[in-house]
Write an enzyme that holds these catalytic residues in place. Structure first.
Site, PDB file in Angstrom:
ATOM      1  N   GLU A  75     -36.605  23.701   6.082  1.00 39.90           N
ATOM      2  CA  GLU A  75     -35.460  22.949   6.635  1.00 39.90           C
ATOM      3  C   GLU A  75     -34.128  23.508   6.139  1.00 39.90           C
ATOM      4  O   GLU A  75     -33.210  22.755   5.817  1.00 39.90           O
ATOM      5  CB  GLU A  75     -35.564  21.470   6.235  1.00 39.90           C
ATOM      6  N   ASP A 134     -30.532  24.648   5.397  1.00 43.74           N
ATOM      7  CA  ASP A 134     -29.144  24.613   5.844  1.00 43.74           C
ATOM      8  C   ASP A 134     -28.252  24.666   4.620  1.00 43.74           C
ATOM      9  O   ASP A 134     -28.720  24.510   3.484  1.00 43.74           O
ATOM     10  CB  ASP A 134     -28.829  23.426   6.773  1.00 43.74           C
ATOM     11  N   ASN A 153     -44.756  18.850   2.372  1.00 38.09           N
ATOM     12  CA  ASN A 153     -43.362  19.289   2.514  1.00 38.09           C
ATOM     13  C   ASN A 153     -42.499  18.472   1.557  1.00 38.09           C
ATOM     14  O   ASN A 153     -42.581  17.244   1.541  1.00 38.09           O
ATOM     15  CB  ASN A 153     -42.932  19.047   3.971  1.00 38.09           C
ATOM     16  N   GLU A 181     -42.240  14.521   1.484  1.00 37.50           N
ATOM     17  CA  GLU A 181     -41.409  13.944   0.423  1.00 37.50           C
ATOM     18  C   GLU A 181     -42.078  12.820  -0.358  1.00 37.50           C
ATOM     19  O   GLU A 181     -41.546  11.711  -0.432  1.00 37.50           O
ATOM     20  CB  GLU A 181     -40.077  13.467   1.036  1.00 37.50           C
ATOM     21  N   HIS A 235     -32.439  22.340   1.642  1.00 36.30           N
ATOM     22  CA  HIS A 235     -31.132  21.805   2.048  1.00 36.30           C
ATOM     23  C   HIS A 235     -30.160  22.184   0.938  1.00 36.30           C
ATOM     24  O   HIS A 235     -30.163  21.583  -0.138  1.00 36.30           O
ATOM     25  CB  HIS A 235     -31.196  20.281   2.236  1.00 36.30           C
TER      26      HIS A 235
HETATM   27  O1  G3I Z   1     -32.131   7.765  18.120  1.00 31.21           O
HETATM   28  C1  G3I Z   1     -31.302   6.746  17.569  1.00 31.21           C
HETATM   29  C2  G3I Z   1     -30.342   6.218  18.583  1.00 31.21           C
HETATM   30  O2  G3I Z   1     -31.083   5.595  19.609  1.00 31.21           O
HETATM   31  C3  G3I Z   1     -29.394   5.240  17.893  1.00 31.21           C
HETATM   32  O3  G3I Z   1     -28.439   4.807  18.813  1.00 31.21           O
HETATM   33  C4  G3I Z   1     -28.672   5.889  16.725  1.00 31.21           C
HETATM   34  C5  G3I Z   1     -27.774   4.941  15.967  1.00 31.21           C
HETATM   35  O4  G3I Z   1     -27.727   5.241  14.588  1.00 31.21           O
HETATM   36  O5  G3I Z   1     -29.654   6.360  15.832  1.00 31.21           O
HETATM   37  C6  G3I Z   1     -30.510   7.324  16.394  1.00 31.21           C
HETATM   38  O6  G3I Z   1     -31.460   7.710  15.449  1.00 31.21           O
HETATM   39  C7  G3I Z   1     -30.982   8.559  14.435  1.00 31.21           C
HETATM   40  C8  G3I Z   1     -31.822   9.827  14.472  1.00 31.21           C
HETATM   41  O7  G3I Z   1     -31.493  10.652  13.384  1.00 31.21           O
HETATM   42  C9  G3I Z   1     -31.638  10.619  15.763  1.00 31.21           C
HETATM   43  O8  G3I Z   1     -30.310  11.033  15.890  1.00 31.21           O
HETATM   44  C10 G3I Z   1     -31.152   7.861  13.104  1.00 31.21           C
HETATM   45  O9  G3I Z   1     -30.256   6.774  13.020  1.00 31.21           O
HETATM   46  C11 G3I Z   1     -30.884   8.805  11.965  1.00 31.21           C
HETATM   47  O10 G3I Z   1     -31.239   8.177  10.733  1.00 31.21           O
HETATM   48  C12 G3I Z   1     -31.746  10.050  12.133  1.00 31.21           C
HETATM   49  O11 G3I Z   1     -31.446  10.944  11.071  1.00 31.21           O
HETATM   50  C13 G3I Z   1     -32.422  11.913  10.852  1.00 31.21           C
HETATM   51  C14 G3I Z   1     -32.964  11.785   9.441  1.00 31.21           C
HETATM   52  O12 G3I Z   1     -33.915  12.812   9.197  1.00 31.21           O
HETATM   53  C15 G3I Z   1     -33.637  10.440   9.223  1.00 31.21           C
HETATM   54  O13 G3I Z   1     -33.936  10.251   7.925  1.00 31.21           O
HETATM   55  C16 G3I Z   1     -31.799  13.283  11.022  1.00 31.21           C
HETATM   56  O14 G3I Z   1     -31.417  13.468  12.385  1.00 31.21           O
HETATM   57  C17 G3I Z   1     -32.781  14.370  10.621  1.00 31.21           C
HETATM   58  O15 G3I Z   1     -32.135  15.616  10.588  1.00 31.21           O
HETATM   59  C18 G3I Z   1     -33.325  14.081   9.222  1.00 31.21           C
HETATM   60  O16 G3I Z   1     -34.283  15.064   8.909  1.00 31.21           O
HETATM   61  C19 G3I Z   1     -34.864  14.983   7.613  1.00 31.21           C
HETATM   62  C20 G3I Z   1     -36.275  15.522   7.737  1.00 31.21           C
HETATM   63  O17 G3I Z   1     -36.993  14.831   8.720  1.00 31.21           O
HETATM   64  C21 G3I Z   1     -36.995  15.449   6.395  1.00 31.21           C
HETATM   65  N1  G3I Z   1     -36.241  16.095   5.347  1.00 31.21           N
HETATM   66  C22 G3I Z   1     -34.853  15.679   5.214  1.00 31.21           C
HETATM   67  C23 G3I Z   1     -34.133  15.814   6.551  1.00 31.21           C
HETATM   68  C24 G3I Z   1     -32.663  15.487   6.427  1.00 31.21           C
HETATM   69  O18 G3I Z   1     -32.491  14.140   6.073  1.00 31.21           O
END
Ligand code: G3I
Length: 342
Positions: free
Chosen positions: A259, A261, A195, A154, A231
């Protein structure tokens, strides 16, 4: 009486454990990976579900030929404290993949998001050296086991300009090129991908991405593929997606859906699920129409574990299986499309 209470308490405890383990696998009408033949069919993997839910693991093993860590190979997870790397969760996924003969998409080495705070605070040449070391250390660890990497994720804004990030601010435009050159040296066998999100249709972002890739290839920068995240929502696959995949492939790179969905407004009724199935089918068919479209990866495979509800309140139901791991119309549509009958 005391015995009865003890039995009830014990039964409650057992129930809670079973709930935490999630639903067991249900009968599957088919296997996505078998249907796809020459293309890889992948999914993002949620580490908590991988650890705790046998049904999730079983579907993951049986349905997919490729896996992508949803979060556990992001820099903030791999090296939260400078010099203290934690490979446990990343290793868990790579080991699972090896056990089940699956490819792994390494995701992601250099991205504006999910960096540890100490990286965000670095400047100039120190940042450059640290980025190079991060790429080298991570790729070398998994050399031979991870054969495809999202090296850069990105880099662009929707208007096609560079997205602000610590890398852009401190290193200027050259950070993208440097990341790919470093990656090639770290693992000469790996396929190196750029990507991007929201670049499915021709338009300012996709055109800028095209110009960037063409320019970098022209200067011998080792880019092997371009990933389109896809997405999507019920509005469908953006017009021109297939032609867009085609023009990138014509540059001499592989392309992939990385990715996919399809987010819906909740609660999703039967009509919405049918629309969703059409959207998924369209995306899959667009990839299959392009010989250089190597893989189709979904961003999660069950509504039980999807990033959408947490980040887009009121929306969800975005994946192929419902929260109980039962196939949705989208699953059947994808299966048919992969078999060439959709
Ligand atoms: O692991 C911590 C946990 O310890 C904590 O208690 C909790 C509280 O908020 O957060 C947890 O981390 C989260 C993590 O996902 C795991 O669940 C983060 O806050 C959260 O921001 C994170 O979101 C991820 C996101 O990327 C981050 O930007 C999504 O799961 C994930 O699906 C998403 O994936 C991205 C790709 O990497 C790139 N393209 C877009 C895509 C969707 O946004």
């Amino acid at each position: 009486m005391a015995v009865l209470v003890a039995v009830l308490v014990a039964a409650g405890a057992v129930l809670r454990v079973l709930q935490a383990r999630g639903p067991e696998a249900v009968a599957l009408p088919g296997q996505l990976q078998k249907a796809a033949e020459k293309r890889l069919v992948g999914t993002a993997v949620d580490d908590t579900a991988l650890r705790n839910e046998p049904g999730y693991r079983r579907n993951l093993a049986e349905q997919f030929s490729s896996v992508t860590p949803e979060n556990v190979m992001k820099w903030a997870v791999l090296e939260p404290v400078r010099g203290k790397r934690d490979w446990a969760a990343a290793d868990r996924l790579v080991d699972f993949a090896a056990e089940h003969d699956q490819a792994v998409r390494g995701h992601t080495l250099v991205w504006f998001s999910q960096n540890p705070p100490w990286v965000e605070a670095l400047e100039g040449d120190e940042l450059l050296q640290v980025v190079r070391e991060h790429i080298r250390t991570t790729m070398e660890r998994y050399a031979g086991r991870i054969r495809t990497w999202d090296v850069v994720n990105e880099p662009l804004e929707d208007d096609g300009t560079r997205r602000p990030s610590v890398f852009q601010r401190e290193l200027g435009d050259g950070w993208v090129e440097d990341a790919f050159r470093t990656a090639r040296v770290a693992d000469g066998e790996a396929k190196l991908y750029l990507n991007e999100i929201g670049a499915e249709a021709p338009g300012p972002k996709s055109d800028a991405l095209y110009a960037l890739v063409r320019e970098l290839l022209g200067r011998g920068v080792p880019i092997d593929g371009v990933g389109f995240q896809a997405h999507l929502n019920r509005r469908g696959v953006p017009d021109g997606f297939r032609a867009n995949l085609e023009r990138f492939a014509a540059l001499g790179v592989d392309v992939a859906i990385t990715e996919a969905d399809v987010a819906l407004k909740l609660p999703a009724d039967a009509a919405a699920l049918r629309v969703q199935a059409r959207v998924y089918r369209g995306a899959v068919k667009d990839c299959l129409a392009i010989p250089r479209c190597r893989s189709i990866t979904f961003w999660g495979f069950t509504d039980r574990h999807s990033w959408i509800p947490a980040t887009q309140p009121g929306r969800g139901a975005a994946t192929l299986l419902d929260a109980e791991l039962r196939p949705k119309p989208a699953y059947r549509a994808v299966l048919k499309a992969l078999r060439g009958r959709g």
